[in-house]
Design a protein around this motif. Structure first.
Motif, PDB file in Angstrom:
ATOM      1  N   LEU A 114      29.333  48.361  59.488  1.00  0.00           N
ATOM      2  CA  LEU A 114      29.895  47.982  58.193  1.00  0.00           C
ATOM      3  C   LEU A 114      29.701  46.490  57.993  1.00  0.00           C
ATOM      4  O   LEU A 114      30.015  45.695  58.877  1.00  0.00           O
ATOM      5  N   THR A 115      29.166  46.140  56.817  1.00  0.00           N
ATOM      6  CA  THR A 115      28.973  44.726  56.477  1.00  0.00           C
ATOM      7  C   THR A 115      29.888  44.376  55.315  1.00  0.00           C
ATOM      8  O   THR A 115      30.105  45.178  54.401  1.00  0.00           O
ATOM      9  N   VAL A 116      30.427  43.155  55.364  1.00  0.00           N
ATOM     10  CA  VAL A 116      31.289  42.635  54.299  1.00  0.00           C
ATOM     11  C   VAL A 116      30.600  41.420  53.713  1.00  0.00           C
ATOM     12  O   VAL A 116      30.293  40.459  54.432  1.00  0.00           O
ATOM     13  N   GLU A 117      30.355  41.466  52.380  1.00  0.00           N
ATOM     14  CA  GLU A 117      29.642  40.379  51.705  1.00  0.00           C
ATOM     15  C   GLU A 117      30.567  39.745  50.675  1.00  0.00           C
ATOM     16  O   GLU A 117      31.123  40.438  49.808  1.00  0.00           O
ATOM     17  N   ALA A 118      30.735  38.405  50.798  1.00  0.00           N
ATOM     18  CA  ALA A 118      31.549  37.650  49.850  1.00  0.00           C
ATOM     19  C   ALA A 118      31.127  36.197  49.922  1.00  0.00           C
ATOM     20  O   ALA A 118      30.842  35.677  51.010  1.00  0.00           O
ATOM     21  N   ASP A 119      31.086  35.535  48.783  1.00  0.00           N
ATOM     22  CA  ASP A 119      30.684  34.126  48.802  1.00  0.00           C
ATOM     23  C   ASP A 119      31.863  33.265  49.268  1.00  0.00           C
ATOM     24  O   ASP A 119      32.992  33.741  49.444  1.00  0.00           O
ATOM     25  N   ASP A 120      31.567  31.986  49.479  1.00  0.00           N
ATOM     26  CA  ASP A 120      32.587  31.082  50.032  1.00  0.00           C
ATOM     27  C   ASP A 120      33.777  30.940  49.100  1.00  0.00           C
ATOM     28  O   ASP A 120      34.921  30.770  49.556  1.00  0.00           O
ATOM     29  N   GLY A 121      33.546  31.003  47.785  1.00  0.00           N
ATOM     30  CA  GLY A 121      34.659  30.868  46.846  1.00  0.00           C
ATOM     31  C   GLY A 121      35.644  32.001  46.962  1.00  0.00           C
ATOM     32  O   GLY A 121      36.867  31.790  46.943  1.00  0.00           O
ATOM     33  N   VAL A 122      35.135  33.242  47.101  1.00  0.00           N
ATOM     34  CA  VAL A 122      36.025  34.392  47.250  1.00  0.00           C
ATOM     35  C   VAL A 122      36.745  34.337  48.593  1.00  0.00           C
ATOM     36  O   VAL A 122      37.929  34.684  48.697  1.00  0.00           O
ATOM     37  N   ARG A 123      36.031  33.886  49.651  1.00  0.00           N
ATOM     38  CA  ARG A 123      36.667  33.790  50.974  1.00  0.00           C
ATOM     39  C   ARG A 123      37.815  32.786  50.966  1.00  0.00           C
ATOM     40  O   ARG A 123      38.851  32.999  51.604  1.00  0.00           O
ATOM     41  N   ALA A 124      37.630  31.684  50.244  1.00  0.00           N
ATOM     42  CA  ALA A 124      38.639  30.628  50.279  1.00  0.00           C
ATOM     43  C   ALA A 124      39.788  30.890  49.313  1.00  0.00           C
ATOM     44  O   ALA A 124      40.887  30.353  49.493  1.00  0.00           O
ATOM     45  N   GLU A 125      39.555  31.703  48.291  1.00  0.00           N
ATOM     46  CA  GLU A 125      40.570  31.896  47.257  1.00  0.00           C
ATOM     47  C   GLU A 125      41.629  32.895  47.719  1.00  0.00           C
ATOM     48  O   GLU A 125      41.324  33.906  48.350  1.00  0.00           O
ATOM     49  N   ARG A 126      42.878  32.577  47.373  1.00  0.00           N
ATOM     50  CA  ARG A 126      43.978  33.497  47.596  1.00  0.00           C
ATOM     51  C   ARG A 126      44.382  34.092  46.247  1.00  0.00           C
ATOM     52  O   ARG A 126      44.701  33.380  45.304  1.00  0.00           O
ATOM     53  N   PHE A 127      44.361  35.395  46.190  1.00  0.00           N
ATOM     54  CA  PHE A 127      44.683  36.108  44.955  1.00  0.00           C
ATOM     55  C   PHE A 127      46.168  36.449  44.933  1.00  0.00           C
ATOM     56  O   PHE A 127      46.859  36.358  45.966  1.00  0.00           O
ATOM     57  N   PRO A 128      46.677  36.856  43.796  1.00  0.00           N
ATOM     58  CA  PRO A 128      48.077  37.309  43.752  1.00  0.00           C
ATOM     59  C   PRO A 128      48.327  38.393  44.799  1.00  0.00           C
ATOM     60  O   PRO A 128      47.432  39.175  45.131  1.00  0.00           O
ATOM     61  N   GLU A 129      49.547  38.417  45.327  1.00  0.00           N
ATOM     62  CA  GLU A 129      49.856  39.319  46.427  1.00  0.00           C
ATOM     63  C   GLU A 129      49.596  40.778  46.071  1.00  0.00           C
ATOM     64  O   GLU A 129      49.061  41.534  46.888  1.00  0.00           O
ATOM     65  N   ASP A 130      49.958  41.175  44.842  1.00  0.00           N
ATOM     66  CA  ASP A 130      49.741  42.575  44.480  1.00  0.00           C
ATOM     67  C   ASP A 130      48.256  42.897  44.373  1.00  0.00           C
ATOM     68  O   ASP A 130      47.819  44.007  44.715  1.00  0.00           O
ATOM     69  N   VAL A 131      47.449  41.913  43.928  1.00  0.00           N
ATOM     70  CA  VAL A 131      46.000  42.135  43.847  1.00  0.00           C
ATOM     71  C   VAL A 131      45.411  42.270  45.245  1.00  0.00           C
ATOM     72  O   VAL A 131      44.604  43.173  45.523  1.00  0.00           O
ATOM     73  N   GLU A 132      45.816  41.386  46.173  1.00  0.00           N
ATOM     74  CA  GLU A 132      45.271  41.442  47.532  1.00  0.00           C
ATOM     75  C   GLU A 132      45.671  42.748  48.224  1.00  0.00           C
ATOM     76  O   GLU A 132      44.842  43.399  48.878  1.00  0.00           O
ATOM     77  N   THR A 133      46.928  43.124  48.068  1.00  0.00           N
ATOM     78  CA  THR A 133      47.398  44.353  48.724  1.00  0.00           C
ATOM     79  C   THR A 133      46.653  45.566  48.167  1.00  0.00           C
ATOM     80  O   THR A 133      46.194  46.440  48.924  1.00  0.00           O
ATOM     81  N   THR A 134      46.535  45.640  46.833  1.00  0.00           N
ATOM     82  CA  THR A 134      45.828  46.776  46.216  1.00  0.00           C
ATOM     83  C   THR A 134      44.381  46.805  46.655  1.00  0.00           C
ATOM     84  O   THR A 134      43.847  47.871  47.023  1.00  0.00           O
ATOM     85  N   ALA A 135      43.712  45.659  46.615  1.00  0.00           N
ATOM     86  CA  ALA A 135      42.305  45.615  46.997  1.00  0.00           C
ATOM     87  C   ALA A 135      42.118  46.029  48.454  1.00  0.00           C
ATOM     88  O   ALA A 135      41.184  46.777  48.796  1.00  0.00           O
ATOM     89  N   TYR A 136      43.007  45.558  49.341  1.00  0.00           N
ATOM     90  CA  TYR A 136      42.883  45.885  50.762  1.00  0.00           C
ATOM     91  C   TYR A 136      43.018  47.389  50.994  1.00  0.00           C
ATOM     92  O   TYR A 136      42.202  48.007  51.683  1.00  0.00           O
ATOM     93  N   TYR A 137      44.022  48.013  50.381  1.00  0.00           N
ATOM     94  CA  TYR A 137      44.233  49.437  50.630  1.00  0.00           C
ATOM     95  C   TYR A 137      43.205  50.304  49.900  1.00  0.00           C
ATOM     96  O   TYR A 137      42.879  51.401  50.364  1.00  0.00           O
ATOM     97  N   VAL A 138      42.685  49.822  48.780  1.00  0.00           N
ATOM     98  CA  VAL A 138      41.599  50.551  48.112  1.00  0.00           C
ATOM     99  C   VAL A 138      40.373  50.586  49.014  1.00  0.00           C
ATOM    100  O   VAL A 138      39.719  51.627  49.183  1.00  0.00           O
ATOM    101  N   VAL A 139      40.043  49.448  49.626  1.00  0.00           N
ATOM    102  CA  VAL A 139      38.885  49.402  50.528  1.00  0.00           C
ATOM    103  C   VAL A 139      39.129  50.304  51.737  1.00  0.00           C
ATOM    104  O   VAL A 139      38.241  51.069  52.148  1.00  0.00           O
TER     105      VAL A 139
END
Length: 683
Positions: free
Chosen positions: A569-594
């Motif tokens: 499994l490969t994970v691709e994201a640019d440096d801006g996405v890696r460094a950015e912290r999103f709202p907690e509900d967005v991060e939690t939803t995105a993590y469990y969706v993946v």
């Protein structure tokens, strides 16, 4: 335009004065001429009225021909009446010039009608030889001056009943008398001119293109019937000559009727399509009024020598009453042919609004709309196709009335603002063709129905969204129950048993301590058990909310899960996405969706490779989870879990999910989550 109005200002007064004189003399002054009104009233008047009216609305050559010909007929009838009442004028020295007027009028009438028929319906011809032939039709108009110069006796109109050979022509030029036989054969006798005109007419009927033949079909029947009746008129002996005379008059009345048909169907006389309907209605009303007046008065006029004044009045009144229904029926029939059935159309407009307001279901709405349009326009079938999410038109069983056969002959778009909602299509009319007014009515109905279609469709969409929302909430509650039960099971089967074992071990250690039998190894064992319990608690907490997500962000948490994924499994994201912290509900939803999508891939896809891509664009976080499996990963149907869980989690944040397969195999799940800029957390 000036030339047309100049002709109108010239022909209308001349023809009207001539007809007025004939009617006054034959109907009121000369009591012996009772039957002589049939020709001017039935033969000349309808054609003259239509010809002059046509000259007011059309600048085509055909309009000029028919107006000139009918005016010439009126003038010829007037000169005949004048000569018969003043027979002594024939011996006057100026009479040959007056006689020249009557003979020329007859020639103009013949040439005008022949040219109108030969060039029908526009006044122009397709081929050069036809245009040359038409020019020769007007040569007999020179009959007046040529007979005056070449013939030693008067050439009178044949229907006057006086032979001109008995009256010398003082104006003959002796050295031109040799041309008299030719003038008589080619000009005085209309046979050659009639044959030339009819030959030109029938050549177009038989050998013209298909469109020309279709436009001339009705006129062909009228010309043929008129030709046959005129030929019989001069050969049939009494008492059948009266019936033939009636046929002649009927054939002349049929000329304006055929012209009205040509205006309506084919744009005869160069009348534009937008003007045809009301012009046909006006001309037909005028003609019906004239015919009604003639029909009312004719019986009393023809029987004037046998009736008293009271009898004539009673006969005229009776005919007027008897002909009223026929007049009304004829007017209504023409108006239906031109404008359609107004009663049906008004019923359609008056009932449509009420029917649409009562329809609350799309199927019911389409059914009522199609039935109303089919009845109002008398269509064989009606079909309504609504626009789908992709913009294409889709058929619906409720949107069809009648048996659809062939291509639609008319259609109108259902549109609201700039949005196309659908299309109304109608098949052929049961009787005749659709008029311009009926096509306009279809557009009006489409505009009226578009709002109802949009409202019902919006209501349906809202109802479906409410249904989806209710189902989503039920699935979320069920998922929470499942998660709670899983936690209870994990606690009961794992950590609880460990804690129970530790309590028992501590009780045993206490007893041994009292007996002095407790050793350091036993305490170390209890310590290890406590450490294992702590590890289990951490694993359980990690399943609920991984610490790495809170500490290091979304990309780090996904990469941490990737390390334990069973396939590459490969994970691709640019440096801006890696460094950015999103709202907690967005991060939690995105993590469990993946995690949910990757779990489906691992269980069902039989994939060998997978990838997760994250991108930040236009205020949205976009995630793509892709595998090369058999296409059964995230697409696995489930009422709980799987794709349903993904959609529910994303919908809670007003995001979207799109699942698609790609060749030759594999599945891609595209997730789009809106991100509020003001709520970002710092890195």
């Amino acid at each position: 335009m000036l030339r047309r109005w100049g002709l109108l200002a010239t022909l209308a007064p001349i023809g009207s004065a001539a007809l007025l004189y004939v009617v006054l003399v034959r109907g009121f002054i000369d009591s012996t001429a009772s039957h002589a009104l049939a020709w001017p009233l039935l033969g000349v008047l309808p054609t003259f009225v239509f010809g002059i009216w046509l000259l007011t609305v059309s600048s085509s050559r055909s309009a000029v021909f028919i107006a000139a010909a009918s005016t010439a007929m009126a003038v010829g009838s007037a000169t005949e009446t004048l000569v018969l009442r003043n027979a002594g004028w024939i011996q006057e020295p100026w009479f040959p010039f007056f006689n020249m007027l009557g003979v020329t009028a007859d020639a103009v009438a013949t040439a005008g009608f022949l040219t109108m028929f030969a060039t029908y319906p526009t006044g122009t011809l397709e081929r050069t030889w036809q245009r040359i032939a038409v020019a020769f039709l007007w040569v007999p108009v020179m009959v007046g001056p040529l007979t005056l110069l070449t013939t030693p006796h008067l050439v009178l109109q044949p229907y006057i009943g006086i032979r001109g050979e008995s009256f010398p022509n003082p104006y003959v030029v002796p050295w031109l008398e040799w041309a008299a036989p030719a003038v008589n054969y080619f000009l005085v006798q209309p046979t050659l001119s009639v044959l030339l005109g009819l030959g030109l007419f029938y050549s177009r009927v038989l050998f013209g293109d298909a469109e020309a033949r279709a436009r001339m079909r009705v006129v062909t029947w009228v010309v043929t019937g008129s030709l046959a009746s005129f030929m019989l008129w001069s050969t049939v002996p009494p008492p059948w000559d009266a019936a033939v005379a009636v046929a002649v008059l009927v054939s002349l009345i049929a000329i304006p009727l055929a012209a009205i048909h040509g205006i309506f169907r084919y744009g005869a006389f160069d009348i534009a399509p937008d003007d045809r309907g009301h012009l046909v209605a006006r001309s037909s009303n005028l003609l019906i009024t004239v015919l009604y007046a003639i029909g009312t008065a004719t019986p009393a006029v023809l029987l004037a020598d046998r009736l008293t004044v009271i009898g004539a009045v009673l006969l005229t009144t009776g005919f007027a009453i008897c002909l009223l229904p026929l007049r009304g029926w004829l007017r209504n029939w023409i108006h239906r042919a031109v404008f359609g059935d107004r009663d049906r159309q008004l019923a359609l407009l008056s009932q449509l609004g009420r029917q649409l307001d009562q329809a609350v279901d799309p199927s019911e709405l389409l059914t009522r709309l199609t039935e109303a349009v089919r009845y109002g326009l008398d269509a064989t079938w009606v079909r309504i196709r609504l626009a789908g999410p992709d913009g294409g038109l889709a058929d619906s069983p409720a949107g069809v009335a009648g048996d659809v056969a062939g291509e639609p002959v008319a259609s109108s778009v259902l549109a609201r603002s700039d949005e196309v909602l659908g299309l109304i299509e109608i098949g052929p009319r049961r009787r005749g063709d659709y008029s311009d007014a009926e096509r306009a009515l279809l557009r009006t109905v489409a505009g009226q129905a578009a709002a109802s279609v949009a409202n019902v469709r919006l209501s349906t969409q809202l109802a479906q969204q409410l249904k989806d929302l209710t189902a989503s909430r039920e699935r979320l509650v069920a998922a929470q129950d499942d998660e709670r039960k899983r936690l209870e099971r994990d606690l009961h089967d794992g950590i609880q048993q460990n804690v129970v074992a530790q309590i028992a071990g501590l009780r045993l250690a206490r007893n041994r301590l009292q007996r002095g039998e407790l050793t350091a190894d036993q305490l170390a064992e209890l310590q290890d058990q406590a450490r294992e319990t702590l590890t289990d608690l951490r694993e359980l907490a990690h399943g609920i909310h991984p610490p790495v997500l809170s500490d290091n962000g979304l990309v780090a948490a996904i990469e941490s899960s990737a390390a334990r994924f069973p396939i590459p499994l490969t994970v691709e994201a640019d440096d801006g996405v890696r460094a950015e912290r999103f709202p907690e509900d967005v991060e939690t939803t995105a993590y469990y969706v993946v995690r949910e999508a990757l779990a489906n891939t691992a269980k069902h896809a039989h994939a060998t490779l997978a990838s997760v891509g994250l991108a930040r664009k236009d205020g949205h976080l976009r995630i793509a989870i892709t595998d090369d499996g058999c296409g059964m990963g995230a697409l696995t149907p489930a009422s709980r879990g799987g794709l349903a869980n993904i959609r529910d989690r994303v919908a809670a944040l007003r995001g979207t999910v799109d699942v698609s397969g790609h060749d030759p195999s594999g599945t891609t799940v595209l997730v789009d989550l809106p991100v509020e800029r003001g709520e970002h957390r710092g890195g």
